[in-house]
Design an enzyme around this catalytic site. Structure first.
Site, mmCIF file in Angstrom:
data_model
loop_
_atom_site.group_PDB
_atom_site.id
_atom_site.type_symbol
_atom_site.label_atom_id
_atom_site.label_comp_id
_atom_site.label_asym_id
_atom_site.label_seq_id
_atom_site.Cartn_x
_atom_site.Cartn_y
_atom_site.Cartn_z
ATOM 1 N N CYS A 130 -6.045 4.728 -3.755
ATOM 2 C CA CYS A 130 -6.211 3.344 -3.304
ATOM 3 C C CYS A 130 -7.368 2.577 -3.939
ATOM 4 O O CYS A 130 -7.173 1.577 -4.620
ATOM 5 C CB CYS A 130 -6.375 3.327 -1.792
ATOM 6 N N ASP A 165 0.842 -1.196 0.000
ATOM 7 C CA ASP A 165 0.000 0.000 0.000
ATOM 8 C C ASP A 165 0.880 1.250 0.000
ATOM 9 O O ASP A 165 1.719 1.429 0.904
ATOM 10 C CB ASP A 165 -0.890 -0.022 1.250
ATOM 11 N N ASP A 166 0.717 2.096 -1.023
ATOM 12 C CA ASP A 166 1.424 3.388 -1.089
ATOM 13 C C ASP A 166 2.946 3.232 -1.229
ATOM 14 O O ASP A 166 3.697 4.077 -0.737
ATOM 15 C CB ASP A 166 1.152 4.228 0.169
ATOM 16 N N ASP A 206 -0.354 -0.612 -4.774
ATOM 17 C CA ASP A 206 -1.566 -0.075 -5.400
ATOM 18 C C ASP A 206 -1.357 1.285 -6.055
ATOM 19 O O ASP A 206 -2.180 1.731 -6.843
ATOM 20 C CB ASP A 206 -2.738 -0.024 -4.410
#
Length: 612
Positions: free
Chosen positions: A90, A51-52, A320
């Site tokens: 996201c 994530d990120d 993502d």
């Protein structure tokens, strides 16, 4: 040597699919799309969906030799140098990953339920034709643990009782990424977690994956959705401080002028020194969070090897979307059209995949589902089924197996404004009260949390770790002087904007008039971009849409980048420092606009995938 699962699938094709039962969502999908239920290859598929995580962060960690499992995976497989998310935020990016379709074809465009994130529409349309249903239709045992979609678990959308179709073993995080104090839906039942060491979410996701692998029949498909390195940037206590002394690399884009860029970026100004210090601390905490991801990868891959299936398993590592951290004076976030937000790490290893290769071959997030289909069935999905196409042939050295590869890719983003889901960094309001000849200056921090509720807690680990884990508000007040004026004459603003916040109606306007709020999103941050992929001819061309306060379309202010566009020749300007829109000839401009319109209005996989 081939695994028993692989041999069984080869000797008895279709047996596992039959065992799945006609009532499964995947089988119903296969009945609607003939060919989807063809015999599986027996190859397993393992995905680490972070994530990120931007490309630069993984490069920095690898250079420091701190992610040995990731490095081994790269050595054993193929790394894509140019894979891009199609929407850099996201929920819509994950929807594209799961469905193989652009946001303009799914209608799932942002992080709120109103914009499709875990909405009833998503559940009816997106989830019924997804990576899970495709794998289930082929008889695969399926597993998901960790972050799914930002609004997953919303009470009006089924709460934790809603398990997306196609997943046999489901451990979905309710809400957005956190590391402690969270709830999971475990196969439809709420499970609460607190602050004990065993609750650290990255570790828990790995343990659940290992449990699945110890029991599941082959073939199987598993996704581990780790919270790292999403805000709140909480490394495991034993990793805290491991990157002390490191700082975000000062690339040419670091704190560079954004005067020729669209409004939301142009207004930011330059980072003051205290803010830059905070950005560097954020950088260190983010990288420290990724150390546990590498350990999770190691534990999961060891479980695969213990099954004797290492040679029969495809493994993917990706994120993502990317991340900015100081570039163009932006504190931290995503959502922008620049390479640091749209380009992601993408590594693939497994049967027949080239080892230790780095490809300049461009791909997008809509390519994942077609790639998964190819891994499972040994052939691409039916033409037109999805907006992407399989990356597997390129990984095996046969990039043009399904026809010449695309020359370009679509990136699209829909900004959100005040009345929907505007994001602010911590605001600091200066209230000046006149009383005779004296003034009373009161500083009030405005910090209303925008994410999932937080329980009161004590930091795990204690000691220096506990004292270092300040709240976002405390960091904001401790790290910077109250108000910084931009060196370029931009409006004054709070120096550090620590975390996205959602402020009540009316407050944003007051704060903005005082110049104390840094927006990270707005309606006018809506754009469509054409990313040319061919080495030697790489560029990005973007156009914008503008809206009034009621979110009605309007003409963008004349003479601004948002009224014209942004264009970067990435061969000459890889850091996107200079908007070269004005250098395009009339013919070049017309051609780029025409091609971009083809992509952002495409309906159906053949046109969207760029198949020739």
């Amino acid at each position: 040597m081939a695994s028993p699962g692989t041999l069984l699938a080869l000797l008895l094709p279709g047996l596992a699919s039959a065992a799945a039962g006609l009532a499964s969502p995947g089988m119903l999908l296969a009945a609607l799309l003939p060919g989807l239920a063809s015999a599986a290859t027996g190859h397993n598929v393992l995905v680490f969906l972070t994530d990120d995580v931007d490309v630069a962060s993984m490069e920095d960690l690898e250079a420091l030799d701190l992610v040995p499992t990731y490095s081994r995976l790269r050595a054993a497989g193929t790394t894509w140098d140019r894979v891009f998310v199609n929407t850099p935020v996201c929920c819509p990016s994950r929807a594209q990953f799961l469905t193989g379709k652009f946001s303009h074809n799914t209608g799932f465009v942002a992080n709120s339920v109103d914009t499709g994130c875990n909405s009833k529409g998503w559940q009816a349309d997106g989830e019924t034709d997804s990576v899970a249903t495709v794998a289930s239709a082929a008889g695969y045992a399926t597993f998901y643990a960790g972050k799914y979609l930002n609004m997953y678990g919303n009470g009006k959308m089924g709460g934790p009782g809603h398990v997306p179709p196609g997943w046999d073993d489901w451990h979905g995080l309710l809400g957005n990424s956190v590391f402690y104090d969270y709830d999971l839906s475990v196969n439809g039942v709420r499970e609460a977690h607190g602050t004990a060491p065993e609750d650290y979410l990255t570790d828990l996701v790995a343990r659940r994956a290992v449990n699945f692998l110890e029991a599941a029949a082959a073939p199987w498909f598993a996704i581990l959705g780790t919270p790292a390195s999403h805000d709140p940037f909480e490394p495991r206590p034993d990793h805290f401080g491991a990157l002390d002394g490191a700082s975000r690399p000062r690339t040419p884009a670091w704190n560079a002028s954004a005067s020729d860029k669209h409004a939301i970026v142009r207004r930011q100004g330059f980072l003051k020194a205290p803010v830059a210090d905070y950005v560097d601390r954020t950088y260190r905490r983010r990288l420290e969070c990724l150390l546990s991801v590498d350990e999770a990868m190691n534990a999961t891959l060891a479980a695969v090897a213990a099954r004797g299936e290492a040679d029969a398993t495809y493994t993917i590592f990706t994120s993502d979307h990317g991340w900015h951290l100081g570039e163009f004076g932006l504190n931290y976030d995503k959502r922008q059209l620049y390479e640091f937000d749209t380009r992601v790490p993408f590594v693939l290893a497994g049967p027949g995949v080239q080892e230790g290769v780095v490809l300049a071959h461009g791909g997008g997030f809509v390519d994942f589902l077609p790639t998964l289909y190819d891994m499972i069935h040994g052939s691409p999905p039916p033409a037109g089924a999805y907006d992407g196409r399989s990356l597997l042939p390129a990984a095996r050295g046969d990039a043009d197996r399904d026809g010449p590869w695309r020359d370009d890719l679509l990136v699209e983003y829909w900004g959100e404004g005040d009345d929907a889901n505007t994001r602010f960094r911590t605001g600091l309001l200066v209230v000046v009260v006149a009383c005779g000849a004296s003034f009373l200056v009161a500083l009030a921090a405005v910090a209303v949390h925008a994410t999932v509720r937080r329980r009161a807690r004590t930091a795990p680990g204690g000691g220096d770790y506990a004292s270092s884990r300040k709240t976002s508000e405390e960091e904001a007040l401790a790290a910077v002087s109250p108000i910084n004026a931009g060196d370029d004459g931009s409006p004054a603003r709070v120096g550090a904007f620590i975390k996205p916040w959602k402020l009540g109606t009316g407050v944003p306007g007051v704060l903005e008039r005082l110049g104390d709020v840094w927006r990270v999103d707005e309606w006018d941050n809506t754009y469509h971009c054409l990313r040319h992929l061919q080495p030697g001819n790489e560029s990005v061309f973007c156009v914008f849409e503008c809206f009034d306060e009621l979110h009605e379309p309007k003409a963008c202010a004349a003479g601004t980048p948002e009224s014209e566009g942004e264009y970067y020749d990435l061969e000459a300007d890889p850091y996107q420092l200079t908007n070269a829109y004005g250098a395009l000839s009339a013919g070049e401009l017309a051609a780029k606009k025409a091609r971009l319109e083809e992509l952002w209005t495409c309906r159906g996989g053949v046109a969207c995938a760029g198949l020739n």
